[in-house]
Design a protein around this motif. Structure first.
Motif, PDB file in Angstrom:
ATOM      1  N   ASP A  50      82.874  61.835 111.803  1.00  0.00           N
ATOM      2  CA  ASP A  50      83.606  62.982 111.286  1.00  0.00           C
ATOM      3  C   ASP A  50      82.668  63.892 110.490  1.00  0.00           C
ATOM      4  O   ASP A  50      82.693  65.115 110.635  1.00  0.00           O
ATOM      5  N   VAL A  51      81.826  63.299 109.653  1.00  0.00           N
ATOM      6  CA  VAL A  51      80.860  64.072 108.869  1.00  0.00           C
ATOM      7  C   VAL A  51      79.879  64.790 109.787  1.00  0.00           C
ATOM      8  O   VAL A  51      79.594  65.986 109.617  1.00  0.00           O
ATOM      9  N   LEU A  52      79.363  64.067 110.778  1.00  0.00           N
ATOM     10  CA  LEU A  52      78.385  64.658 111.685  1.00  0.00           C
ATOM     11  C   LEU A  52      78.980  65.791 112.510  1.00  0.00           C
ATOM     12  O   LEU A  52      78.320  66.806 112.763  1.00  0.00           O
ATOM     13  N   LEU A  53      80.227  65.628 112.948  1.00  0.00           N
ATOM     14  CA  LEU A  53      80.881  66.698 113.707  1.00  0.00           C
ATOM     15  C   LEU A  53      81.052  67.937 112.849  1.00  0.00           C
ATOM     16  O   LEU A  53      80.812  69.065 113.310  1.00  0.00           O
ATOM     17  N   MET A  71      76.450  67.313 121.012  1.00  0.00           N
ATOM     18  CA  MET A  71      77.407  67.938 121.926  1.00  0.00           C
ATOM     19  C   MET A  71      78.313  68.915 121.174  1.00  0.00           C
ATOM     20  O   MET A  71      78.632  69.999 121.672  1.00  0.00           O
ATOM     21  N   ALA A  72      78.735  68.544 119.966  1.00  0.00           N
ATOM     22  CA  ALA A  72      79.589  69.416 119.157  1.00  0.00           C
ATOM     23  C   ALA A  72      78.856  70.691 118.788  1.00  0.00           C
ATOM     24  O   ALA A  72      79.431  71.785 118.822  1.00  0.00           O
ATOM     25  N   PHE A  73      77.577  70.557 118.435  1.00  0.00           N
ATOM     26  CA  PHE A  73      76.786  71.735 118.069  1.00  0.00           C
ATOM     27  C   PHE A  73      76.625  72.678 119.257  1.00  0.00           C
ATOM     28  O   PHE A  73      76.880  73.885 119.147  1.00  0.00           O
ATOM     29  N   ALA A  74      76.213  72.127 120.406  1.00  0.00           N
ATOM     30  CA  ALA A  74      75.964  72.960 121.584  1.00  0.00           C
ATOM     31  C   ALA A  74      77.245  73.628 122.079  1.00  0.00           C
ATOM     32  O   ALA A  74      77.268  74.834 122.360  1.00  0.00           O
ATOM     33  N   SER A  75      78.323  72.853 122.179  1.00  0.00           N
ATOM     34  CA  SER A  75      79.579  73.425 122.667  1.00  0.00           C
ATOM     35  C   SER A  75      80.183  74.383 121.642  1.00  0.00           C
ATOM     36  O   SER A  75      80.814  75.380 122.004  1.00  0.00           O
ATOM     37  N   GLY A  76      79.973  74.107 120.354  1.00  0.00           N
ATOM     38  CA  GLY A  76      80.466  75.007 119.310  1.00  0.00           C
ATOM     39  C   GLY A  76      79.767  76.345 119.355  1.00  0.00           C
ATOM     40  O   GLY A  76      80.400  77.408 119.221  1.00  0.00           O
TER      41      GLY A  76
END
Length: 266
Positions: free
Chosen positions: A45-48, A223-228
């Motif tokens: 959760d923190v990393l996302l 993945m969250a960073f790239a898709s975000g």
């Protein structure tokens, strides 16, 4: 959590955190329908949250830098940047109050598919009304105190699964007469204190995380960073072209399907 679920969660978080379709609603739906699917662990959760925060900062790096330096500059734009800075601070106050006081209640709605479906329909209605009534409006520097407070309340209420944070805040600003691109920029900049706050709150119990989970967590965050980053760029282009209706149709279809399923299953 295995690597496949980490990748899936990262994609869902990155895309739906910024697209006007409700990240919390999609995570709740995924948890219900995917076998073995679990909500993110504490570190994940923190990393996302860190990954999505980084995506906003990188995309809006010029805006963020201007806001951070606005009290030390004397150029012609410094006054406007200081105004925007204070409006973001002001809008963050009702968000924090609602988030901290109602967190347990709102999180209790995550297993209620009927509520999630209804809130997705509400998000769709907001997008449709805002898109139909929007005009060439006020700039970022012309956002008023009552605009900031209202959008802060709306952002706080977006904790309810199914209400899109970006969709509801952008729609609210459009309905208040703010220009489309200015509304999107303010929405994303206003998200930074909220996302950072959520990240800090998620860090309190990190001692329970095991080392074996770290590789999958790292992949999910990437993945969250790239898709975000992709989602922010896409949404900014959509807002400029005045095409939010496509997301409204998507929310209508998903919301109606979830409502129908919950009624049949109940």
């Amino acid at each position: 959590m295995d690597t496949l679920h980490a990748i899936l969660l990262g994609l869902i978080q990155g895309l739906t955190e910024f697209l006007p379709v409700s990240s919390s609603g999609h995570l709740a739906i995924a948890q219900h329908f995917l076998p073995g699917f679990e909500q993110p662990g504490l570190l994940f959760d923190v990393l996302l949250h860190f990954a999505t925060t980084l995506a906003v900062i990188i995309y809006f790096r010029k805006d963020v830098w201007k806001l951070l330096t606005c009290f030390f500059r004397k150029d012609a734009y410094a006054i406007d940047d200081r105004h925007t800075f204070w409006m973001i601070i002001l809008g963050s106050i009702p968000t924090a109050v609602i988030g901290l006081s109602g967190k347990d209640f709102f999180e209790g709605l995550f297993e209620n598919l009927l509520v999630i479906g209804c809130m997705l329909l509400l998000t769709a209605m907001l997008l449709i009304v805002a898109e139909k009534t929007r005009k060439d409006g006020r700039s970022l520097a012309e956002i008023r105190i009552n605009d900031a407070l209202l959008v802060g309340v709306v952002q706080g209420m977006a904790i309810i699964p199914g209400i899109s944070r970006s969709g509801s805040t952008i729609a609210t600003l459009l309905l208040r007469g703010i220009d489309g691109e200015a509304a999107a920029r303010f929405s994303f900049l206003l998200a930074l204190p909220a996302i950072c706050g959520a990240m800090l709150l998620s860090m309190k119990d990190l001692q329970h995380v095991t080392a074996s989970e770290l590789p999958a967590y790292g992949i999910g965050a990437i993945m969250a960073f790239a898709s975000g980053l992709f989602a922010i760029r896409w949404l900014m282009n959509v807002v400029r072209r005045k095409r939010l209706a496509g997301f409204a149709v998507y929310c209508l279809l998903v919301g109606s399907s979830i409502i129908g399923y919950s009624m049949l299953a109940g």
